[in-house]
Design a protein around this motif. Structure first.
Motif, short mmCIF file in Angstrom:
data_model
loop_
_atom_site.label_atom_id
_atom_site.label_comp_id
_atom_site.label_asym_id
_atom_site.label_seq_id
_atom_site.Cartn_x
_atom_site.Cartn_y
_atom_site.Cartn_z
N VAL A 163 -1.98 4.24 -11.00
CA VAL A 163 -0.63 4.40 -10.59
C VAL A 163 -0.73 5.68 -9.43
O VAL A 163 -0.58 6.61 -10.06
CB VAL A 163 0.50 4.67 -11.68
CG1 VAL A 163 1.72 4.72 -11.09
CG2 VAL A 163 0.20 3.64 -12.91
N THR A 164 -0.68 5.32 -8.36
CA THR A 164 -0.59 6.15 -7.34
C THR A 164 0.90 6.45 -6.73
O THR A 164 1.76 5.76 -7.56
CB THR A 164 -1.10 5.50 -6.09
OG1 THR A 164 -0.52 4.43 -5.62
CG2 THR A 164 -2.76 5.10 -6.27
N GLN A 165 0.79 7.74 -6.09
CA GLN A 165 2.16 8.22 -5.77
C GLN A 165 2.95 6.78 -5.08
O GLN A 165 4.13 6.92 -4.82
CB GLN A 165 2.17 9.47 -4.84
CG GLN A 165 3.35 10.17 -4.54
CD GLN A 165 3.97 10.61 -5.79
OE1 GLN A 165 3.14 11.01 -6.84
NE2 GLN A 165 5.21 10.93 -5.81
N GLU A 166 2.23 6.10 -4.16
CA GLU A 166 2.79 5.04 -3.34
C GLU A 166 3.26 4.18 -4.04
O GLU A 166 4.49 3.71 -4.02
CB GLU A 166 1.66 4.61 -2.35
CG GLU A 166 1.42 5.61 -1.27
CD GLU A 166 0.18 6.49 -1.63
OE1 GLU A 166 -0.18 7.22 -0.94
OE2 GLU A 166 -0.38 6.45 -2.56
N ALA A 208 7.85 1.24 -6.76
CA ALA A 208 8.25 0.78 -8.17
C ALA A 208 9.90 1.02 -8.22
O ALA A 208 10.81 0.48 -8.61
CB ALA A 208 7.48 1.19 -9.31
N GLU A 209 9.89 2.72 -8.01
CA GLU A 209 11.54 2.99 -8.23
C GLU A 209 12.29 2.36 -7.11
O GLU A 209 13.42 2.02 -7.52
CB GLU A 209 11.26 4.61 -7.73
CG GLU A 209 10.59 5.31 -8.59
CD GLU A 209 10.40 6.85 -8.23
OE1 GLU A 209 10.89 7.12 -7.39
OE2 GLU A 209 9.81 7.68 -9.05
N TYR A 243 -2.62 2.09 2.16
CA TYR A 243 -3.03 3.46 1.95
C TYR A 243 -4.32 3.63 1.32
O TYR A 243 -4.99 2.46 0.97
CB TYR A 243 -2.03 4.13 0.91
CG TYR A 243 -1.76 3.48 -0.51
CD1 TYR A 243 -2.84 3.93 -1.60
CD2 TYR A 243 -1.05 2.37 -0.77
CE1 TYR A 243 -2.64 3.37 -2.78
CE2 TYR A 243 -1.15 1.98 -1.91
CZ TYR A 243 -1.78 2.43 -3.01
OH TYR A 243 -1.70 1.89 -4.07
N LEU A 244 -4.99 4.70 1.29
CA LEU A 244 -6.43 4.72 0.80
C LEU A 244 -6.30 5.27 -0.45
O LEU A 244 -5.75 6.08 -0.90
CB LEU A 244 -7.18 5.84 1.73
CG LEU A 244 -7.40 5.48 3.09
CD1 LEU A 244 -8.07 6.74 3.76
CD2 LEU A 244 -8.28 4.32 3.10
N HIS A 261 -5.69 0.18 0.57
CA HIS A 261 -5.04 -0.62 -0.72
C HIS A 261 -3.78 -0.87 -0.17
O HIS A 261 -3.02 -0.47 0.84
CB HIS A 261 -4.90 0.24 -1.59
CG HIS A 261 -5.06 -0.39 -2.91
ND1 HIS A 261 -5.89 -1.18 -3.54
CD2 HIS A 261 -3.75 -0.47 -3.79
CE1 HIS A 261 -5.47 -1.64 -4.74
NE2 HIS A 261 -4.24 -1.15 -5.03
N LEU A 262 -3.13 -2.05 -0.80
CA LEU A 262 -1.69 -2.39 -0.55
C LEU A 262 -1.29 -3.18 -1.99
O LEU A 262 -1.77 -4.00 -2.39
CB LEU A 262 -1.83 -3.53 0.61
CG LEU A 262 -0.40 -4.43 0.88
CD1 LEU A 262 0.57 -3.26 1.43
CD2 LEU A 262 -0.72 -5.52 1.82
N ASP A 263 0.05 -2.72 -2.04
CA ASP A 263 0.73 -2.97 -3.46
C ASP A 263 2.16 -3.82 -3.01
O ASP A 263 2.71 -3.49 -2.38
CB ASP A 263 0.87 -1.83 -4.19
CG ASP A 263 -0.19 -1.22 -4.83
OD1 ASP A 263 -1.19 -1.88 -5.17
OD2 ASP A 263 -0.29 -0.06 -4.82
#
Length: 193
Positions: free
Chosen positions: A148-151, A156-157, A171-172, A182-184
């Motif tokens: 669970v990255t900061q991004e 999610a928020e 983001y890396l 990475h892309l979520d």
């Protein structure tokens, strides 16, 4: 006799106009050939410059066409991924099973959710699918490990607040070394408690 021989040897020099040496007579010819050579060089350079400009314009046109094609392909790919996320978000039956599992911890309900998530990851070729609670803790994970990255937390928020699918920026992340891009896509579980 010997005077005649001298006249014959000297006669070419005596045929030149008065005051001109043989080198001076060649100046107009050398000048003409130099001018002609200069004209040929300038014409060659002009043709080369024109061809080089035409080549650059053709290559730029090719690069622009490729960039437009790639942008269109990426746009389509992102639209498909967003559509996939919308499919995951819908469904009252899924929300019921999810609510039941979150409330009771029922193993059979968890297995149904894991099976559904696994088929989704496999069908759409995703790296992983995770279920986060309101605090950002991973409650369920299918596929490769995911941090669970900061991004991801910010996305999610936003997804929960706006009740819509949210995509993170690229983001890396070193979720699996080595670090990679990475892309979520974050899907709020609408209909859950």
């Amino acid at each position: 006799l010997s005077g005649l021989m001298i006249d014959i040897i000297m006669s070419p020099a005596s045929s030149q106009p008065h005051g001109q040496t043989p080198q001076r007579a060649a100046y107009p010819i050398v000048l003409l050939f130099s001018a002609l050579a200069l004209v040929i060089v300038l014409l060659g350079w002009g043709i080369y410059a024109q061809q080089a400009q035409r080549f650059r314009e053709q290559e730029n046109a090719k690069l622009i066409a490729i960039a437009e094609l790639k942008a269109h392909q990426i746009g389509n790919w992102l639209a498909e991924r967003t559509s996939n996320a919308d499919v995951l978000q819908g469904g009252d039956l899924q929300a019921e099973v999810l609510n039941h599992w979150l409330a009771t911890g029922d193993v059979a309900a968890q297995k149904k959710i894991e099976d559904h998530f696994s088929s989704f990851v496999k069908a759409y070729h995703y790296q992983s699918l995770i279920l986060l609670d309101a605090q950002g803790t991973i409650r369920l994970q299918v596929g490769d490990p995911h941090l669970v990255t900061q991004e991801l937390r910010h996305a999610a928020e936003q997804a929960w607040r706006e009740k819509r699918v949210v995509m993170t920026d690229l983001y890396l992340a070193d979720l699996q070394p080595p670090e990679h891009t990475h892309l979520d896509f974050v899907v709020p579980a609408i209909g859950t408690n």
